[in-house]
Design a protein around this motif. Sequence first.
Motif, PDB file in Angstrom:
ATOM      1  N   CYS A  41      -0.694  -8.082 -42.635  1.00  0.00           N
ATOM      2  CA  CYS A  41      -0.816  -6.644 -42.972  1.00  0.00           C
ATOM      3  C   CYS A  41      -2.036  -6.009 -42.347  1.00  0.00           C
ATOM      4  CB  CYS A  41      -0.923  -6.539 -44.662  1.00  0.00           C
ATOM      5  SG  CYS A  41       0.571  -6.729 -45.477  1.00  0.00           S
ATOM      6  N   PHE A  42      -3.094  -6.512 -42.318  1.00  0.00           N
ATOM      7  CA  PHE A  42      -4.314  -6.029 -41.699  1.00  0.00           C
ATOM      8  C   PHE A  42      -4.017  -5.560 -40.115  1.00  0.00           C
ATOM      9  CE2 PHE A  42      -7.005  -8.336 -45.097  1.00  0.00           C
ATOM     10  CZ  PHE A  42      -6.848  -7.310 -46.030  1.00  0.00           C
ATOM     11  N   LYS A  43      -3.214  -6.749 -39.597  1.00  0.00           N
ATOM     12  CA  LYS A  43      -2.722  -6.462 -38.321  1.00  0.00           C
ATOM     13  C   LYS A  43      -1.842  -5.285 -38.016  1.00  0.00           C
ATOM     14  CE  LYS A  43       0.188  -9.284 -36.062  1.00  0.00           C
ATOM     15  NZ  LYS A  43       0.857 -10.381 -35.459  1.00  0.00           N
ATOM     16  N   PHE A  44      -1.074  -4.914 -38.912  1.00  0.00           N
ATOM     17  CA  PHE A  44      -0.218  -3.960 -38.731  1.00  0.00           C
ATOM     18  C   PHE A  44      -0.927  -2.567 -39.285  1.00  0.00           C
ATOM     19  CE2 PHE A  44       3.040  -7.077 -38.732  1.00  0.00           C
ATOM     20  CZ  PHE A  44       3.364  -6.968 -37.455  1.00  0.00           C
ATOM     21  N   SER A  45      -2.047  -2.651 -40.138  1.00  0.00           N
ATOM     22  CA  SER A  45      -2.524  -1.518 -40.318  1.00  0.00           C
ATOM     23  C   SER A  45      -3.275  -0.870 -39.272  1.00  0.00           C
ATOM     24  CB  SER A  45      -3.637  -1.959 -41.457  1.00  0.00           C
ATOM     25  OG  SER A  45      -4.808  -2.363 -40.975  1.00  0.00           O
ATOM     26  N   VAL A  46      -3.772  -1.649 -38.208  1.00  0.00           N
ATOM     27  CA  VAL A  46      -4.213  -1.164 -37.330  1.00  0.00           C
ATOM     28  C   VAL A  46      -3.194  -0.223 -36.254  1.00  0.00           C
ATOM     29  CG1 VAL A  46      -5.739  -1.392 -35.030  1.00  0.00           C
ATOM     30  CG2 VAL A  46      -6.010  -2.674 -36.877  1.00  0.00           C
ATOM     31  N   MET A  47      -2.143  -0.885 -36.392  1.00  0.00           N
ATOM     32  CA  MET A  47      -0.657  -0.195 -35.634  1.00  0.00           C
ATOM     33  C   MET A  47      -0.632   1.099 -36.371  1.00  0.00           C
ATOM     34  SD  MET A  47       1.676  -0.209 -33.699  1.00  0.00           S
ATOM     35  CE  MET A  47       3.228   0.520 -33.299  1.00  0.00           C
ATOM     36  N   ALA A  48      -0.756   1.046 -37.736  1.00  0.00           N
ATOM     37  CA  ALA A  48      -0.277   2.369 -38.483  1.00  0.00           C
ATOM     38  C   ALA A  48      -1.268   3.432 -38.300  1.00  0.00           C
ATOM     39  CB  ALA A  48      -0.131   1.853 -39.938  1.00  0.00           C
ATOM     40  N   ALA A  49      -2.330   3.061 -37.886  1.00  0.00           N
ATOM     41  CA  ALA A  49      -3.568   4.076 -37.651  1.00  0.00           C
ATOM     42  C   ALA A  49      -3.509   4.908 -36.400  1.00  0.00           C
ATOM     43  CB  ALA A  49      -5.064   3.439 -37.595  1.00  0.00           C
ATOM     44  N   ALA A  50      -2.755   4.029 -35.261  1.00  0.00           N
ATOM     45  CA  ALA A  50      -2.641   4.764 -34.178  1.00  0.00           C
ATOM     46  C   ALA A  50      -1.735   3.745 -33.327  1.00  0.00           C
ATOM     47  CB  ALA A  50      -4.129   4.302 -33.105  1.00  0.00           C
ATOM     48  N   PRO A  51      -0.279   4.480 -33.568  1.00  0.00           N
ATOM     49  CA  PRO A  51       0.948   4.093 -33.227  1.00  0.00           C
ATOM     50  C   PRO A  51       1.224   4.372 -31.723  1.00  0.00           C
ATOM     51  CG  PRO A  51       1.450   5.660 -34.333  1.00  0.00           C
ATOM     52  CD  PRO A  51      -0.081   5.540 -34.519  1.00  0.00           C
ATOM     53  N   PHE A  52       0.626   5.595 -31.151  1.00  0.00           N
ATOM     54  CA  PHE A  52       1.187   5.957 -30.055  1.00  0.00           C
ATOM     55  C   PHE A  52       0.555   5.028 -28.710  1.00  0.00           C
ATOM     56  CE2 PHE A  52       2.032   9.512 -32.652  1.00  0.00           C
ATOM     57  CZ  PHE A  52       3.145  10.188 -32.317  1.00  0.00           C
ATOM     58  N   GLY A  53       1.458   4.721 -27.792  1.00  0.00           N
ATOM     59  CA  GLY A  53       0.892   3.668 -26.752  1.00  0.00           C
ATOM     60  C   GLY A  53       1.137   2.319 -27.076  1.00  0.00           C
ATOM     61  N   PHE A  99       6.352  12.186 -34.633  1.00  0.00           N
ATOM     62  CA  PHE A  99       5.693  11.433 -35.741  1.00  0.00           C
ATOM     63  C   PHE A  99       6.874  10.886 -36.856  1.00  0.00           C
ATOM     64  CE2 PHE A  99       2.949  14.912 -34.518  1.00  0.00           C
ATOM     65  CZ  PHE A  99       1.606  14.211 -34.162  1.00  0.00           C
ATOM     66  N   GLY A 100       7.896  11.499 -36.850  1.00  0.00           N
ATOM     67  CA  GLY A 100       8.864  11.003 -37.680  1.00  0.00           C
ATOM     68  C   GLY A 100       9.541   9.772 -36.924  1.00  0.00           C
ATOM     69  N   LEU A 101       9.675   9.815 -35.585  1.00  0.00           N
ATOM     70  CA  LEU A 101      10.086   8.481 -34.959  1.00  0.00           C
ATOM     71  C   LEU A 101       9.296   7.306 -35.048  1.00  0.00           C
ATOM     72  CD1 LEU A 101      11.668  10.194 -31.868  1.00  0.00           C
ATOM     73  CD2 LEU A 101      12.847   9.421 -33.820  1.00  0.00           C
ATOM     74  N   GLN A 102       7.925   7.642 -35.196  1.00  0.00           N
ATOM     75  CA  GLN A 102       6.983   6.576 -35.267  1.00  0.00           C
ATOM     76  C   GLN A 102       7.115   6.071 -37.029  1.00  0.00           C
ATOM     77  OE1 GLN A 102       4.987   5.380 -33.440  1.00  0.00           O
ATOM     78  NE2 GLN A 102       5.534   6.594 -31.772  1.00  0.00           N
ATOM     79  N   HIS A 103       7.459   7.004 -37.840  1.00  0.00           N
ATOM     80  CA  HIS A 103       7.642   6.587 -39.084  1.00  0.00           C
ATOM     81  C   HIS A 103       8.950   5.504 -39.219  1.00  0.00           C
ATOM     82  CE1 HIS A 103       4.317   8.072 -41.396  1.00  0.00           C
ATOM     83  NE2 HIS A 103       4.630   9.434 -40.758  1.00  0.00           N
ATOM     84  N   PHE A 104       9.669   5.907 -38.620  1.00  0.00           N
ATOM     85  CA  PHE A 104      11.053   5.138 -38.408  1.00  0.00           C
ATOM     86  C   PHE A 104      10.987   3.665 -37.947  1.00  0.00           C
ATOM     87  CE2 PHE A 104      13.598   9.042 -38.365  1.00  0.00           C
ATOM     88  CZ  PHE A 104      13.818   9.447 -39.805  1.00  0.00           C
ATOM     89  N   LYS A 105      10.042   3.786 -36.859  1.00  0.00           N
ATOM     90  CA  LYS A 105       9.586   2.495 -36.318  1.00  0.00           C
ATOM     91  C   LYS A 105       8.780   1.625 -37.282  1.00  0.00           C
ATOM     92  CE  LYS A 105       6.446   2.580 -33.112  1.00  0.00           C
ATOM     93  NZ  LYS A 105       5.726   2.667 -31.768  1.00  0.00           N
ATOM     94  N   HIS A 106       7.816   2.331 -38.103  1.00  0.00           N
ATOM     95  CA  HIS A 106       7.201   1.577 -39.073  1.00  0.00           C
ATOM     96  C   HIS A 106       8.138   1.051 -40.164  1.00  0.00           C
ATOM     97  CE1 HIS A 106       3.133   3.475 -37.539  1.00  0.00           C
ATOM     98  NE2 HIS A 106       3.695   2.533 -36.833  1.00  0.00           N
ATOM     99  N   ALA A 107       9.077   1.917 -40.568  1.00  0.00           N
ATOM    100  CA  ALA A 107       9.955   1.535 -41.657  1.00  0.00           C
ATOM    101  C   ALA A 107      10.608   0.012 -41.318  1.00  0.00           C
ATOM    102  CB  ALA A 107      11.032   2.561 -41.746  1.00  0.00           C
ATOM    103  N   LYS A 108      10.986  -0.047 -40.085  1.00  0.00           N
ATOM    104  CA  LYS A 108      11.461  -1.439 -39.601  1.00  0.00           C
ATOM    105  C   LYS A 108      10.560  -2.687 -39.773  1.00  0.00           C
ATOM    106  CE  LYS A 108      14.148  -3.765 -36.010  1.00  0.00           C
ATOM    107  NZ  LYS A 108      14.839  -3.849 -34.668  1.00  0.00           N
ATOM    108  N   LEU A 109       9.355  -2.246 -39.259  1.00  0.00           N
ATOM    109  CA  LEU A 109       8.219  -3.226 -39.373  1.00  0.00           C
ATOM    110  C   LEU A 109       7.949  -3.466 -40.727  1.00  0.00           C
ATOM    111  CD1 LEU A 109       6.245  -4.677 -37.881  1.00  0.00           C
ATOM    112  CD2 LEU A 109       4.591  -2.866 -38.298  1.00  0.00           C
TER     113      LEU A 109
END
Length: 123
Positions: A41-53, A99-109
Amino acid sequence: MNTIGNVLWFVLGGFISFLTWLVMGVLWSITIVGYPVGRQCFKFSVMAAAPFGRQIEFGHGGVSFMFNLLWIVLGGFAMAIEELTMGIIFCLTIVGIPFGLQHFKHAKLALLPFGAKIIKTGT
């Protein structure tokens, strides 16, 4: 461009995803048995903070499958619903679609975090 997208992302609601992953990580890390889940979860919190790139590569395996099933029941489903809801809200406007597409990517994650890797792309 990724930096601008990440700043806008965080200010316009990405901090909610970041906080959700962070809180889940803290809750899972309370016990020794849950520590591996909390670390994920901590690893993916970094992804959730800055997903672009960054991209997410999903892996497969027996152990990952078992952990993912446990995760879905004990918190992953609620996080996926949160991300889907935010993705739909952002996609209501043309400007919010990235931004919506990033949220959809995070939903799968949020449904399948085990076996997933974060890969940096671009510059």
